[in-house]
Design a protein around this motif. Structure first.
Motif, PDB file in Angstrom:
ATOM      1  N   HIS A   1      11.732   9.457 -15.020  1.00 44.45           N
ATOM      2  CA  HIS A   1      12.094   9.690 -13.615  1.00 44.45           C
ATOM      3  C   HIS A   1      11.164   8.903 -12.684  1.00 44.45           C
ATOM      4  CE1 HIS A   1      13.543  11.937 -10.091  1.00 44.45           C
ATOM      5  NE2 HIS A   1      12.267  11.929  -9.711  1.00 44.45           N
TER       6      HIS A   1
ATOM      7  N   TYR B   1      11.663   6.377  -9.748  1.00 45.20           N
ATOM      8  CA  TYR B   1      11.302   6.850  -8.405  1.00 45.20           C
ATOM      9  C   TYR B   1       9.781   7.079  -8.337  1.00 45.20           C
ATOM     10  CZ  TYR B   1      16.305   7.856  -8.580  1.00 45.20           C
ATOM     11  OH  TYR B   1      17.665   7.747  -8.738  1.00 45.20           O
TER      12      TYR B   1
ATOM     13  N   GLU C   1       7.648   7.215  -6.043  1.00 48.75           N
ATOM     14  CA  GLU C   1       7.138   8.074  -4.968  1.00 48.75           C
ATOM     15  C   GLU C   1       7.117   9.545  -5.379  1.00 48.75           C
ATOM     16  OE1 GLU C   1      11.592   7.620  -4.469  1.00 48.75           O
ATOM     17  OE2 GLU C   1       9.888   6.299  -4.915  1.00 48.75           O
ATOM     18  N   ASP C   2       7.842   9.899  -6.441  1.00 46.51           N
ATOM     19  CA  ASP C   2       7.888  11.295  -6.901  1.00 46.51           C
ATOM     20  C   ASP C   2       6.716  11.654  -7.814  1.00 46.51           C
ATOM     21  OD1 ASP C   2      10.147  11.720  -5.465  1.00 46.51           O
ATOM     22  OD2 ASP C   2      11.528  11.823  -7.179  1.00 46.51           O
ATOM     23  N   ASN C   3       5.795  10.728  -8.056  1.00 50.96           N
ATOM     24  CA  ASN C   3       4.676  11.010  -8.967  1.00 50.96           C
ATOM     25  C   ASN C   3       3.609  11.862  -8.272  1.00 50.96           C
ATOM     26  OD1 ASN C   3       3.248  10.880 -11.416  1.00 50.96           O
ATOM     27  ND2 ASN C   3       1.966   9.205 -10.631  1.00 50.96           N
ATOM     28  N   GLN C   4       4.018  13.112  -7.972  1.00 46.96           N
ATOM     29  CA  GLN C   4       3.124  14.110  -7.397  1.00 46.96           C
ATOM     30  C   GLN C   4       3.316  15.399  -8.181  1.00 46.96           C
ATOM     31  OE1 GLN C   4       3.423  14.321  -3.051  1.00 46.96           O
ATOM     32  NE2 GLN C   4       4.443  12.315  -3.095  1.00 46.96           N
TER      33      GLN C   4
ATOM     34  N   GLU D   1       3.354  18.615  -7.547  1.00 47.83           N
ATOM     35  CA  GLU D   1       4.280  19.636  -7.054  1.00 47.83           C
ATOM     36  C   GLU D   1       5.731  19.181  -7.254  1.00 47.83           C
ATOM     37  OE1 GLU D   1       1.910  18.184  -5.322  1.00 47.83           O
ATOM     38  OE2 GLU D   1       0.384  19.768  -5.213  1.00 47.83           O
ATOM     39  N   THR D   2       6.002  17.944  -6.942  1.00 48.37           N
ATOM     40  CA  THR D   2       7.362  17.413  -7.064  1.00 48.37           C
ATOM     41  C   THR D   2       7.825  17.447  -8.513  1.00 48.37           C
ATOM     42  OG1 THR D   2       6.924  15.920  -5.204  1.00 48.37           O
ATOM     43  CG2 THR D   2       8.835  15.409  -6.602  1.00 48.37           C
ATOM     44  N   LEU D   3       6.946  17.006  -9.428  1.00 47.74           N
ATOM     45  CA  LEU D   3       7.323  16.936 -10.848  1.00 47.74           C
ATOM     46  C   LEU D   3       7.465  18.334 -11.458  1.00 47.74           C
ATOM     47  CD1 LEU D   3       5.156  13.918 -12.084  1.00 47.74           C
ATOM     48  CD2 LEU D   3       7.556  13.934 -11.389  1.00 47.74           C
TER      49      LEU D   3
ATOM     50  N   GLN E   1       8.408  20.954  -9.886  1.00 45.97           N
ATOM     51  CA  GLN E   1       9.662  21.468  -9.361  1.00 45.97           C
ATOM     52  C   GLN E   1      10.846  20.903 -10.153  1.00 45.97           C
ATOM     53  OE1 GLN E   1      10.163  23.857  -7.143  1.00 45.97           O
ATOM     54  NE2 GLN E   1      12.390  23.660  -7.367  1.00 45.97           N
ATOM     55  N   LEU E   2      10.747  19.620 -10.515  1.00 43.04           N
ATOM     56  CA  LEU E   2      11.791  18.980 -11.334  1.00 43.04           C
ATOM     57  C   LEU E   2      11.917  19.663 -12.683  1.00 43.04           C
ATOM     58  CD1 LEU E   2      11.468  15.096 -10.835  1.00 43.04           C
ATOM     59  CD2 LEU E   2      13.525  16.483 -10.533  1.00 43.04           C
TER      60      LEU E   2
END
Length: 443
Positions: free
Chosen positions: A421, A425, A427-430, A432-434, A436-437
Motif C-alpha cells: 500500500h 501511496y 504519504e500513508d506511511n504513518q 495511525e493511518t496504517l 487504521q488500514l
C-alpha cells in the motif's frame, strides 16, 4: 635523474651505507616515480643480511626471513628491506625451492620479472637500469628480463601480472613476451584462485579494463574464465547490439567507474547469454532469462575465484536485475528499489547506463530518457525519504502484537500488505493511518 624518495627510505639507505653496506630503493616504486605515479610502497634492496639489517634498526618485523626480507619501521611507516638474492630452482612453477644471498646487485635485479620492475635507485649513485627499463617505459612496452619462457616457467603468476601491468599503464606486451604467455598459459593451473583473483581485480579496476581482450587472445582467460571465451565467440544478431557478447562486455567495462563491484558486475552481467541464446525463424537472436542465468553462473565463478561473500552477494544481485527496466513513474521506481535493494539501487543505475552505452545506438534516445527518468524518480524518493522496504515502514511486528495480533506468519503477511500500500501511496506511511488500514481490513 633525481627521484623524490620519502624521508624514511632515505634514513634506511643512509644507515646501511654508513655501516658499509650497499642499499637501493628498487622495483615498482622506482618505476612509478619515473612515470610520475605515486608509489604504494617503497621497497629497499641491500647487500646486508637480514641479521645485519635487524642489528642496525631498533624496530623491525620478521616479514620473510627465509627470503631475506625484514620490515623496518621508521616512525609509523614500514619499509621492506630485502637482501640481494639469487633464486634457486622453481619446482612448483610458483616459488623458488631455495634462495641464496649475494653481494651482487646485478644478480638480484636479473631474477625479477619485467624490465620496468628491475631498476634500482640511490640518491647519490642515481639509477641502475641494466635491462633497458627506462627505454621500455618510453616505448610503453612490457618485456621480460632475459628469456620470457624462463621467467614464466619460474612463476606462472607473472603471466597475469604482464597483462595487469599492461592494463594499468596502457602499455603493449612485447612480441616474444606475449608469445611465451600464450605458450605457457596452461601453467596458470599452478596458481591459487586467490592470487588469480587479486590480479583480475587489479586489471578490472585499471584505466584499461578492456585489456582483458589481451588475456583472451593469448589464451589466458581460457585457464581461469572459460565462460568469457564462449562469450567472445557468441554473436548477437539483434538491433540492440552491434558486438559479440564478449566485446559488448569489454565495452561496458569502459563505461562504468573503477569500482570492484561495478566492474565485476559488468564482466559477468551477460555471462549467461550463450547458454540461453535462441535464434528465431527470421535469424534474430533472443536471450530470454539471461539475467537469472548470468546470476547463477556469476555466483559459481566468483566462488571458484574465492571472492568474499559480500562481494558475491552484491555482484550477483546486480547481475540478476541488470536488465530490469521499470517505467519512469514514482510507484514503479519505488517497487524496483524494494525489489532490487536500497543498498545497491544507485549501483544498478550505473550498471544500466554502462550496459546501454555498450549497445548499438538503436533506440538510444528512448533508452536514455527512460533511465534519466528513473534516476530522477529515485532521487525524489531519497529526498522525500519515502518508504521502500519493511525497514522504513511506520508499523512493525511489535506494534501489531501490542495491538492484540498473535505472533506468527500472519503478521508478516499484514506487514507486506501494508508495504504494498505504501509503495503506491507513500504519504500513508504513518503509524495511525496504517493501523487504521489494518483494522479496516480485519472488519
Amino acid at each position: 635523474m633525481k627521484l623524490n624518495i620519502p624521508s624514511g627510505a632515505e634514513i634506511i639507505l643512509n644507515t646501511l651505507e654508513q655501516n658499509g653496506y650497499e642499499a637501493y630503493v628498487v622495483g615498482g616504486c622506482v618505476r612509478d616515480s619515473i612515470l610520475g605515479r605515486c608509489p604504494d610502497d617503497w621497497d629497499i634492496t641491500t647487500s646486508a643480511s637480514p641479521e645485519q639489517v635487524k642489528a642496525l634498526f631498533r624496530r623491525t618485523v620478521d616479514t620473510g626471513l627465509q627470503h631475506g626480507t625484514v620490515t623496518v619501521l621508521i616512525e609509523k611507516e614500514g619499509f621492506e628491506v630485502t637482501t640481494y638474492r639469487v633464486d634457486g630452482d622453481y619446482e612448483d612453477g610458483r616459488h623458488p625451492k631455495e634462495v641464496r644471498f649475494t653481494s651482487n646487485l646485478k644478480e638480484d635485479l636479473k631474477r625479477r620479472d619485467f624490465t620496468i620492475n628491475a631498476m634500482a635507485y640511490h640518491p647519490e649513485r642515481g639509477l641502475v637500469d641494466l635491462f633497458g627499463g627506462v627505454n621500455d617505459m618510453e616505448k610503453k612496452v612490457i618485456r621480460c628480463v632475459g628469456d620470457p619462457m624462463e621467467r614464466f616457467q619460474e612463476d606462472a603468476l607473472r603471466i597475469l601480472r604482464a597483462v595487469r601491468f599492461s592494463a594499468q599503464l596502457g602499455f603493449t606486451i612485447e612480441a616474444s613476451t606475449k608469445e611465451a604467455i600464450g605458450a605457457l598459459a596452461p601453467n596458470l593451473k599452478l596458481v591459487s584462485a586467490e592470487r588469480i583473483q587479486v590480479e583480475l581485480v587489479k586489471l578490472l579496476v585499471s584505466p584499461n579494463p578492456d585489456y582483458l581482450r589481451v588475456a583472451y587472445e593469448a589464451g589466458v582467460t581460457a585457464e581461469f574464465l572459460p565462460e568469457f571465451d564462449v562469450c567472445m565467440k557468441t554473436d548477437q544478431n539483434t538491433p540492440h547490439h552491434c558486438y559479440t557478447v564478449g566485446e559488448h562486455i569489454l565495452k561496458s567495462l569502459l563505461h562504468v567507474r573503477a569500482d570492484k563491484v561495478l566492474r565485476l558486475t559488468m564482466l559477468l552481467h551477460d555471462i549467461g547469454k550463450p547458454v540461453v541464446k535462441i535464434t528465431d525463424e527470421n535469424g534474430r537472436d533472443h536471450f530470454k532469462m539471461h539475467g537469472p542465468e548470468s546470476e547463477q553462473m556469476a555466483k559459481s565463478i566468483l566462488r571458484r575465484l574465492k571472492f568474499d561473500n559480500d562481494t558475491i552477494h552484491k555482484v550477483c544481485r546486480l547481475v540478476k536485475w541488470h536488465d530490469a527496466r521499470p517505467a519512469a513513474q514514482m510507484p514503479n521506481v519505488r517497487r524496483s528499489v524494494n525489489k532490487i535493494g536500497e543498498d545497491i539501487f544507485p549501483l544498478y543505475l550505473e550498471v544500466q547506463r554502462a550496459d546501454m552505452l555498450a549497445q548499438s545506438t538503436y533506440q538510444r534516445r528512448e533508452k536514455e530518457e527512460r533511465l534519466e527518468g528513473v534516476k530522477s524518480c529515485y532521487e525524489q524518493i531519497v529526498e522525500k525519504k519515502q518508504c521502500v522496504s519493511l525497514k522504513s515502514l511506520a508499523v512493525t511486528g511489535r506494534d501489531l502484537i501490542q495491538a492484540g495480533y498473535k505472533p506468527g506468519p500472519y503478521l508478516g503477511e499484514i506487514l507486506n500488505q501494508l508495504l504494498e500500500h505504501v509503495l503506491e501511496y507513500p504519504e500513508d506511511n504513518q503509524k495511525e493511518t496504517l493501523m487504521q488500514l489494518v483494522k479496516e481490513n480485519q472488519d
